[in-house]
Motif scaffolding. Structure first.
Motif, PDB file in Angstrom:
ATOM      1  N   GLY A 204     -22.832  53.358 -30.776  1.00  0.00           N
ATOM      2  CA  GLY A 204     -24.530  53.910 -31.052  1.00  0.00           C
ATOM      3  C   GLY A 204     -25.419  54.597 -30.155  1.00  0.00           C
ATOM      4  O   GLY A 204     -24.699  55.061 -28.646  1.00  0.00           O
ATOM      5  N   ILE A 205     -25.942  55.400 -30.543  1.00  0.00           N
ATOM      6  CA  ILE A 205     -26.812  56.275 -29.870  1.00  0.00           C
ATOM      7  C   ILE A 205     -27.215  55.772 -28.673  1.00  0.00           C
ATOM      8  O   ILE A 205     -27.326  56.864 -27.775  1.00  0.00           O
ATOM      9  N   VAL A 206     -28.177  54.844 -28.259  1.00  0.00           N
ATOM     10  CA  VAL A 206     -28.877  53.658 -27.391  1.00  0.00           C
ATOM     11  C   VAL A 206     -27.924  53.938 -26.074  1.00  0.00           C
ATOM     12  O   VAL A 206     -27.912  53.627 -24.974  1.00  0.00           O
ATOM     13  N   MET A 207     -26.885  53.769 -26.279  1.00  0.00           N
ATOM     14  CA  MET A 207     -25.430  52.953 -25.194  1.00  0.00           C
ATOM     15  C   MET A 207     -24.672  53.676 -25.153  1.00  0.00           C
ATOM     16  O   MET A 207     -23.796  54.221 -24.419  1.00  0.00           O
ATOM     17  N   VAL A 208     -24.760  55.483 -25.126  1.00  0.00           N
ATOM     18  CA  VAL A 208     -23.783  55.755 -25.451  1.00  0.00           C
ATOM     19  C   VAL A 208     -23.813  56.870 -24.350  1.00  0.00           C
ATOM     20  O   VAL A 208     -22.056  56.748 -23.273  1.00  0.00           O
ATOM     21  N   ILE A 209     -24.548  56.540 -23.188  1.00  0.00           N
ATOM     22  CA  ILE A 209     -24.488  56.983 -22.141  1.00  0.00           C
ATOM     23  C   ILE A 209     -23.804  56.519 -21.374  1.00  0.00           C
ATOM     24  O   ILE A 209     -23.229  56.849 -20.595  1.00  0.00           O
ATOM     25  N   ALA A 210     -23.743  55.063 -21.622  1.00  0.00           N
ATOM     26  CA  ALA A 210     -23.648  54.594 -20.346  1.00  0.00           C
ATOM     27  C   ALA A 210     -21.659  54.170 -20.966  1.00  0.00           C
ATOM     28  O   ALA A 210     -20.910  54.436 -19.492  1.00  0.00           O
ATOM     29  N   LEU A 211     -20.993  54.501 -21.765  1.00  0.00           N
ATOM     30  CA  LEU A 211     -19.805  54.579 -22.104  1.00  0.00           C
ATOM     31  C   LEU A 211     -19.173  56.032 -21.425  1.00  0.00           C
ATOM     32  O   LEU A 211     -18.007  55.957 -20.826  1.00  0.00           O
ATOM     33  N   LEU A 212     -20.062  56.937 -21.276  1.00  0.00           N
ATOM     34  CA  LEU A 212     -19.605  57.921 -20.842  1.00  0.00           C
ATOM     35  C   LEU A 212     -19.733  58.328 -19.706  1.00  0.00           C
ATOM     36  O   LEU A 212     -18.665  58.850 -19.201  1.00  0.00           O
ATOM     37  N   THR A 213     -20.780  57.667 -19.209  1.00  0.00           N
ATOM     38  CA  THR A 213     -20.364  57.992 -17.719  1.00  0.00           C
ATOM     39  C   THR A 213     -20.599  56.946 -17.081  1.00  0.00           C
ATOM     40  O   THR A 213     -19.885  56.790 -15.130  1.00  0.00           O
ATOM     41  N   LEU A 214     -19.829  55.198 -17.116  1.00  0.00           N
ATOM     42  CA  LEU A 214     -19.383  53.893 -15.868  1.00  0.00           C
ATOM     43  C   LEU A 214     -17.809  54.371 -16.226  1.00  0.00           C
ATOM     44  O   LEU A 214     -17.764  53.785 -14.959  1.00  0.00           O
ATOM     45  N   PRO A 215     -17.222  54.587 -17.028  1.00  0.00           N
ATOM     46  CA  PRO A 215     -15.564  54.859 -16.482  1.00  0.00           C
ATOM     47  C   PRO A 215     -15.895  55.664 -15.584  1.00  0.00           C
ATOM     48  O   PRO A 215     -14.801  55.773 -14.907  1.00  0.00           O
ATOM     49  N   ALA A 216     -16.280  56.780 -15.856  1.00  0.00           N
ATOM     50  CA  ALA A 216     -15.934  57.645 -14.691  1.00  0.00           C
ATOM     51  C   ALA A 216     -16.633  58.025 -13.807  1.00  0.00           C
ATOM     52  O   ALA A 216     -16.081  57.950 -12.536  1.00  0.00           O
ATOM     53  N   ALA A 217     -17.968  56.569 -12.972  1.00  0.00           N
ATOM     54  CA  ALA A 217     -18.746  56.649 -12.026  1.00  0.00           C
ATOM     55  C   ALA A 217     -17.572  55.728 -11.567  1.00  0.00           C
ATOM     56  O   ALA A 217     -16.994  55.923 -10.567  1.00  0.00           O
ATOM     57  N   ILE A 218     -16.687  54.694 -12.696  1.00  0.00           N
ATOM     58  CA  ILE A 218     -15.895  54.086 -11.393  1.00  0.00           C
ATOM     59  C   ILE A 218     -14.734  54.658 -10.821  1.00  0.00           C
ATOM     60  O   ILE A 218     -14.544  54.950  -9.827  1.00  0.00           O
ATOM     61  N   ALA A 219     -14.726  55.596 -11.755  1.00  0.00           N
ATOM     62  CA  ALA A 219     -12.653  56.246 -11.576  1.00  0.00           C
ATOM     63  C   ALA A 219     -13.429  56.891 -10.345  1.00  0.00           C
ATOM     64  O   ALA A 219     -12.361  57.719  -9.024  1.00  0.00           O
ATOM     65  N   SER A 220     -14.017  57.358 -10.415  1.00  0.00           N
ATOM     66  CA  SER A 220     -14.578  59.199  -8.597  1.00  0.00           C
ATOM     67  C   SER A 220     -14.642  58.099  -8.105  1.00  0.00           C
ATOM     68  O   SER A 220     -14.574  58.642  -6.408  1.00  0.00           O
ATOM     69  N   GLN A 221     -14.443  56.612  -7.680  1.00  0.00           N
ATOM     70  CA  GLN A 221     -14.601  55.878  -6.601  1.00  0.00           C
ATOM     71  C   GLN A 221     -13.805  55.673  -6.078  1.00  0.00           C
ATOM     72  O   GLN A 221     -12.883  55.609  -4.807  1.00  0.00           O
ATOM     73  N   LEU A 222     -12.364  55.341  -6.996  1.00  0.00           N
ATOM     74  CA  LEU A 222     -11.268  55.372  -6.568  1.00  0.00           C
ATOM     75  C   LEU A 222     -10.661  56.565  -6.561  1.00  0.00           C
ATOM     76  O   LEU A 222      -8.747  56.852  -7.099  1.00  0.00           O
ATOM     77  N   SER A 223     -10.575  58.137  -7.278  1.00  0.00           N
ATOM     78  CA  SER A 223      -9.990  59.281  -7.552  1.00  0.00           C
ATOM     79  C   SER A 223     -10.331  60.415  -6.315  1.00  0.00           C
ATOM     80  O   SER A 223     -11.113  60.225  -5.368  1.00  0.00           O
ATOM     81  N   ARG A 224      -9.203  60.883  -6.254  1.00  0.00           N
ATOM     82  CA  ARG A 224      -9.186  62.093  -4.934  1.00  0.00           C
ATOM     83  C   ARG A 224      -8.855  63.267  -5.328  1.00  0.00           C
ATOM     84  O   ARG A 224      -9.124  64.875  -4.810  1.00  0.00           O
ATOM     85  N   LYS A 225      -8.891  64.036  -6.686  1.00  0.00           N
ATOM     86  CA  LYS A 225      -8.825  64.842  -7.839  1.00  0.00           C
ATOM     87  C   LYS A 225      -9.446  64.819  -9.162  1.00  0.00           C
ATOM     88  O   LYS A 225      -9.541  63.430  -9.325  1.00  0.00           O
ATOM     89  N   LEU A 226     -10.313  65.836  -9.507  1.00  0.00           N
ATOM     90  CA  LEU A 226     -10.552  65.940 -10.789  1.00  0.00           C
ATOM     91  C   LEU A 226      -9.203  65.258 -11.865  1.00  0.00           C
ATOM     92  O   LEU A 226     -10.000  63.980 -12.806  1.00  0.00           O
ATOM     93  N   TRP A 227      -8.489  65.695 -12.305  1.00  0.00           N
ATOM     94  CA  TRP A 227      -7.817  64.955 -13.208  1.00  0.00           C
ATOM     95  C   TRP A 227      -6.681  62.932 -12.505  1.00  0.00           C
ATOM     96  O   TRP A 227      -6.804  63.452 -13.697  1.00  0.00           O
ATOM     97  N   HIS A 228      -7.304  63.127 -11.903  1.00  0.00           N
ATOM     98  CA  HIS A 228      -6.910  61.532 -11.362  1.00  0.00           C
ATOM     99  C   HIS A 228      -7.606  61.145 -12.254  1.00  0.00           C
ATOM    100  O   HIS A 228      -7.711  59.665 -12.871  1.00  0.00           O
ATOM    101  N   MET A 229      -8.841  60.898 -12.014  1.00  0.00           N
ATOM    102  CA  MET A 229     -10.956  60.841 -12.220  1.00  0.00           C
ATOM    103  C   MET A 229     -10.889  61.149 -13.762  1.00  0.00           C
ATOM    104  O   MET A 229     -11.043  59.350 -14.178  1.00  0.00           O
ATOM    105  N   MET A 230     -10.682  62.131 -14.484  1.00  0.00           N
ATOM    106  CA  MET A 230     -10.098  61.875 -15.727  1.00  0.00           C
ATOM    107  C   MET A 230      -8.934  61.238 -16.374  1.00  0.00           C
ATOM    108  O   MET A 230      -9.712  60.214 -17.637  1.00  0.00           O
ATOM    109  N   VAL A 231      -7.757  60.422 -15.802  1.00  0.00           N
ATOM    110  CA  VAL A 231      -7.109  59.696 -16.953  1.00  0.00           C
ATOM    111  C   VAL A 231      -7.542  58.744 -16.493  1.00  0.00           C
ATOM    112  O   VAL A 231      -7.377  57.883 -17.436  1.00  0.00           O
TER     113      VAL A 231
END
Lengths: 282, 254
Positions: A204-231
């Protein structure tokens, strides 16, 4: 949880929901990574909320004017792309006003949507499903559109990987190297718009930002490259959406909210874990 | 400067204003091929504005800026630029090699892939700054001096004829600063170098020409740096610290 798994074979709507989650996750991981690293979360928020105008308008046309072909999902795509282009254009033409325009697009889209829904006869269930997601109501026709959007977003996002990486990392340097930075900014916002549409069906509209950014934010803590972060963020989104659906199914909880809470809990846990392990190392 | 009178950067009566505030007024100067040219001056004095004019990121309000005898936009492909590191996201997940490869963006194929030649170029650039061993490390894990070197390698991967550096020694210690200037001195044999710094005393050991910018511009050969000149630009008397090893400046061109 067990109920979800046993019902999966019997109810096609569950399988559609699951497939929607899988498709949305791939686009979400790729585009969410760009959104987080380029710091355009608020732009994604504005696009998401402006979608209500498109969905409400399309539903109004369907019910009141009898345009049966005008699916709310089509309206959502149109509204999202228009908002993306407006915001991108303002940044290119007059940088200092971007956040005002973000706020305006956000609120005007919501207001238009509310008026359309108010003037559309029938139950106001539409509004609830747009705002908070209706992944269990995805139809096979929706699924084709979702699949098409997904292929488009993933294909484009990967094809322009090197260029988008350069623009996200150092826009000025990319410009000096002759990259048409403004064009890639518009492209990135359009990809964000389409991904937001995919995710709106899930949470839904209200919670979209969370799903778009939270997984990427978690991944960024653990990734060394941009494509690692994407996967990694694609996989995380997949786990969150599937897990959220499975957990919420038995007790009949809203799936969207459950998905977001699982994602939020993981995000906070990761931040704490990184903080603690950082202290240990130091 | 032996046979090097070809102009690389030319400013002719250039003025520039941000929101009505004149930051650069009537500036004229020329940087010739083979020069090692430094812009010095106080913060907000217009140094970075001049770099941005040369890079074609902003347009002069009046006057003309020419680079390699043409417009800055057209000359960009021959310029290697090293920005201040503070302008970048320190957490960005990207490897050292991928950062340096960005220097090859100009030759990226339509499909958006780097060629083998681009990769070789990037590795050579890393060799030049002695950072090849760090190729696969995350950029975010590097120290201040190391990341400056990587950003320099990215500028060198362009294979530039003109190298432009914005405050290359901010946030690094004196040892790293020394190494960096020795490296630039070697690079100067094959390219024109132009840099911005507020560290006037130090840079005078290496550069051939200095322009002092504080809205207006005064050009001098390095050996002329004097107390009067500094106070003319900075507006007050400043202490000038003489470093050792100032000898040998006489055989530098000026």
């Amino acid at each position: 949880m067990a109920e979800f798994i046993t019902d999966l074979s019997g109810h096609s709507f569950l399988r559609y929901a699951l497939l929607t989650g899988v498709l949305a996750s791939i686009a979400c991981g790729i585009v969410g990574t760009y959104v987080v690293t380029r710091r355009i979360t608020s732009v994604a928020g504005a696009i998401a909320h402006s979608i209500l105008g498109g969905m409400g308008g399309a539903r109004y046309c369907q019910v009141v004017l009898g345009w049966t072909w005008f699916d709310p999902l089509v309206g959502a795509v149109a509204a999202a792309l228009v908002s993306a282009v407006i915001i991108a254009w303002v940044r290119i033409a007059a940088q200092e006003r971007e956040d005002t325009v973000i706020g305006a697009v956000w609120a005007i889209g919501m207001a238009a949507g509310l008026l359309f829904i108010f003037r559309t006869p029938g139950y106001n269930e539409d509004l609830m499903s747009y705002l908070f997601g209706s992944i269990l109501m995805v139809s096979p026709e929706d699924l084709w559109l979702i699949g098409g959007l997904d292929a488009l977003v993933v294909g484009t996002g990967l094809l322009f990987y090197n260029k988008l990486l350069a623009v996200c990392f150092d826009e000025e340097f990319a410009r000096i190297r002759g990259l048409r930075v403004d064009l890639y900014h518009i492209l990135l916002l359009c990809l964000t718009a389409l991904t937001v549409v995919l995710l709106v069906t899930v949470v839904g509209i209200v919670m979209v930002i969370a799903l778009l950014t939270l997984p990427a934010a978690i991944a960024s803590q653990l990734s060394r490259k941009l494509w690692h972060m994407m996967v990694l963020s694609s996989l995380l989104t997949l786990v969150f959406t599937t897990g959220g659906m499975a957990v919420s199914y038995g007790p009949d909880l809203p799936a969207g909210a459950t998905i977001i809470l699982i994602a939020g809990a993981c995000y906070i846990t990761t931040l704490l874990a990184v903080r603690v392990s950082g202290k240990v190392r130091a | 400067m032996d046979g090097s009178q070809t102009p690389v950067v030319e400013f002719d009566r250039v003025s520039f204003a941000y929101d009505g505030n004149l930051v650069l007024e009537d500036a004229s100067f020329t940087v010739h091929e083979g020069d090692f040219f430094s812009l010095v001056g106080p913060n907000g004095g217009g140094k970075t504005t001049m770099l941005r004019l040369i890079l074609g990121l902003i347009k002069a309000r009046s006057g003309t800026v020419r680079v390699f005898g043409t417009s800055p936009e057209r000359a960009r492909s021959r310029i290697g630029y090293m920005p201040q590191k503070t302008a970048l996201d320190p957490l960005f997940p990207v490897s050292v090699k991928d950062v340096v490869l960005m220097g090859r963006l100009g030759s990226l194929s339509a499909m958006g892939f780097y060629s083998r030649e681009d990769r070789v170029c990037a590795e050579q650039a890393l060799d030049m700054v002695e950072m090849r061993d760090f190729m696969h490390r995350p950029f975010s894990s590097l120290s201040g001096g190391q990341s400056q070197r990587v950003l320099l390698a990215r500028a060198l991967a362009v294979k530039p004829d003109l190298l432009i550096l914005d405050e290359p020694t901010s946030n690094v210690d004196v040892v790293v600063e020394n190494e960096l200037y020795e490296l630039l001195k070697r690079l100067n044999d094959s390219m024109t170098i132009m840099l911005v710094t507020h560290d006037l005393g130090f840079v005078s050991r290496y550069v051939k020409n200095v322009a002092c910018v504080n809205r207006r511009l005064v050009t001098h050969p390095t050996c002329d740096i004097s107390g009067e000149m500094i106070s003319a630009v900075y507006g007050s008397d400043m202490h000038m610290i003489r470093h050792d090893a100032v000898t040998g400046r006489g055989d530098r061109h000026g």
